[in-house]
Design an enzyme around this catalytic site. Sequence first.
Site, short mmCIF file in Angstrom:
data_model
loop_
_atom_site.label_atom_id
_atom_site.label_comp_id
_atom_site.label_asym_id
_atom_site.label_seq_id
_atom_site.Cartn_x
_atom_site.Cartn_y
_atom_site.Cartn_z
N LYS A 73 -85.95 96.47 10.10
CA LYS A 73 -84.69 96.05 9.50
C LYS A 73 -84.94 95.03 8.38
CE LYS A 73 -82.26 96.96 13.84
NZ LYS A 73 -81.39 96.45 14.91
N TYR A 123 -75.13 104.08 12.67
CA TYR A 123 -74.60 103.25 13.76
C TYR A 123 -73.20 103.71 14.21
CZ TYR A 123 -78.39 99.78 13.80
OH TYR A 123 -79.60 99.15 13.96
N HIS A 164 -85.25 98.80 14.70
CA HIS A 164 -84.46 99.76 15.46
C HIS A 164 -85.38 100.82 16.06
CE1 HIS A 164 -81.60 102.92 16.44
NE2 HIS A 164 -82.42 103.74 15.84
N GLU A 194 -81.42 110.99 14.37
CA GLU A 194 -81.82 109.96 13.40
C GLU A 194 -82.95 110.45 12.50
OE1 GLU A 194 -82.44 106.64 16.05
OE2 GLU A 194 -80.29 106.48 16.46
N ARG A 232 -89.40 91.94 19.46
CA ARG A 232 -88.25 91.02 19.42
C ARG A 232 -88.53 89.72 20.18
NH1 ARG A 232 -83.84 95.82 20.54
NH2 ARG A 232 -83.60 96.54 18.39
N THR A 264 -82.49 94.19 23.38
CA THR A 264 -81.63 94.07 22.19
C THR A 264 -81.48 92.63 21.74
OG1 THR A 264 -80.42 96.03 22.89
CG2 THR A 264 -79.33 94.60 21.29
N PHE A 306 -68.61 93.93 16.37
CA PHE A 306 -69.70 93.52 15.49
C PHE A 306 -70.07 94.59 14.45
CE2 PHE A 306 -71.51 95.20 19.49
CZ PHE A 306 -72.31 96.22 19.01
N ASN A 349 -82.37 91.67 14.80
CA ASN A 349 -83.41 91.85 15.81
C ASN A 349 -84.59 92.71 15.35
OD1 ASN A 349 -82.19 94.30 15.97
ND2 ASN A 349 -81.36 94.03 18.03
N ARG A 402 -89.44 101.75 22.74
CA ARG A 402 -88.35 100.81 23.11
C ARG A 402 -88.93 99.65 23.93
NH1 ARG A 402 -82.87 101.11 21.43
NH2 ARG A 402 -82.24 100.54 23.54
P1 ABT Z 1 -80.84 99.19 17.64
O1 ABT Z 1 -82.26 99.61 17.85
O2 ABT Z 1 -80.61 98.49 16.33
O3 ABT Z 1 -79.89 100.33 17.86
O4 ABT Z 1 -80.61 98.11 18.77
P2 ABT Z 1 -80.51 98.38 20.34
O5 ABT Z 1 -80.50 99.85 20.59
O6 ABT Z 1 -81.52 97.56 21.03
O7 ABT Z 1 -79.09 97.77 20.69
P3 ABT Z 1 -77.67 98.33 20.35
B1 ABT Z 1 -76.66 98.10 21.52
O8 ABT Z 1 -77.74 99.77 19.92
O9 ABT Z 1 -77.24 97.43 19.14
C1 ABT Z 1 -77.07 97.94 17.83
C2 ABT Z 1 -77.06 96.79 16.86
O10 ABT Z 1 -75.92 96.00 17.09
C3 ABT Z 1 -76.29 94.64 17.22
N1 ABT Z 1 -75.45 94.02 18.24
C4 ABT Z 1 -75.38 94.58 19.47
C5 ABT Z 1 -74.78 92.85 17.93
O11 ABT Z 1 -74.86 92.35 16.80
N2 ABT Z 1 -74.01 92.27 18.90
C6 ABT Z 1 -73.92 92.80 20.16
O12 ABT Z 1 -73.22 92.23 21.01
C7 ABT Z 1 -74.63 94.02 20.46
C8 ABT Z 1 -74.55 94.65 21.83
C9 ABT Z 1 -77.74 94.63 17.58
C10 ABT Z 1 -78.27 95.88 16.94
N3 ABT Z 1 -78.77 95.63 15.61
N4 ABT Z 1 -78.99 94.86 14.82
N5 ABT Z 1 -79.33 94.40 13.84
MG MG Z 2 -79.29 101.26 19.61
#
Ligand code: ABT
Ligand code: MG
Length: 147
Positions: free
Chosen positions: A9, A49, A115, A126, A102, A91, A57, A112, A85
């Site tokens: 990212k 997304y 992805h 994807e 992370r 996350t 968010f 974070n 993962r």
């Molecule tokens: P990705 O690999 O980016 O999809 O992250 P991951 O699968 O670990 O977590 P998910 B749940 O898919 O989060 C997608 C992006 O949204 C952000 N996020 C998530 C927030 O900002 N606040 C929240 O409460 C949650 C649940 C984190 C992930 N990406 N960024 N940047």
């Molecule tokens: Mg995700």
Amino acid sequence: MERTYLMIKPDGVQRGLIGDIISRFEAKGFTLVAGKFTQLSRELAETHYGEHKERPFFGNLVDFITSGPVFAMVWEGENVIKSSRTLVGATNPIEAAPGTIRGDYGVHVGMNLIHGSDSSESASREIDLFFSSEELVTYEKTLKQWI
Ligand code: ABT
Ligand code: MG
């Protein structure tokens, strides 16, 4: 052989972590199939997304992921979806274990670093979203005697 989509990212790119992150997947034993340094359009980010469209968010997430270039990749290997993962970590980087990407580098759930596809369905979707079939490179490691 299984394939997954990984994307460093804008925070990972701007903090100079592309090399370190790629090294971890190489060292684990996975094989790079495709890589692209690119700036996501808003439209592509919203499609990628899409599952989070209704979440509070979502706007910030799309703002962040389009705020600078990303490094998009496809990696191949045994159980690469689940294993990558695990290497990426939880996350929320505050909860991610030390030794994970992370866990080692992050503090913010909205930034974070990387992805990773979360299922084989997401991985296929994807990979198709970010790469054409001509960009996916399959090769044999033929230089074993030299390296
Ligand atoms: P990705 O690999 O980016 O999809 O992250 P991951 O699968 O670990 O977590 P998910 B749940 O898919 O989060 C997608 C992006 O949204 C952000 N996020 C998530 C927030 O900002 N606040 C929240 O409460 C949650 C649940 C984190 C992930 N990406 N960024 N940047
Ligand atoms: Mg995700």
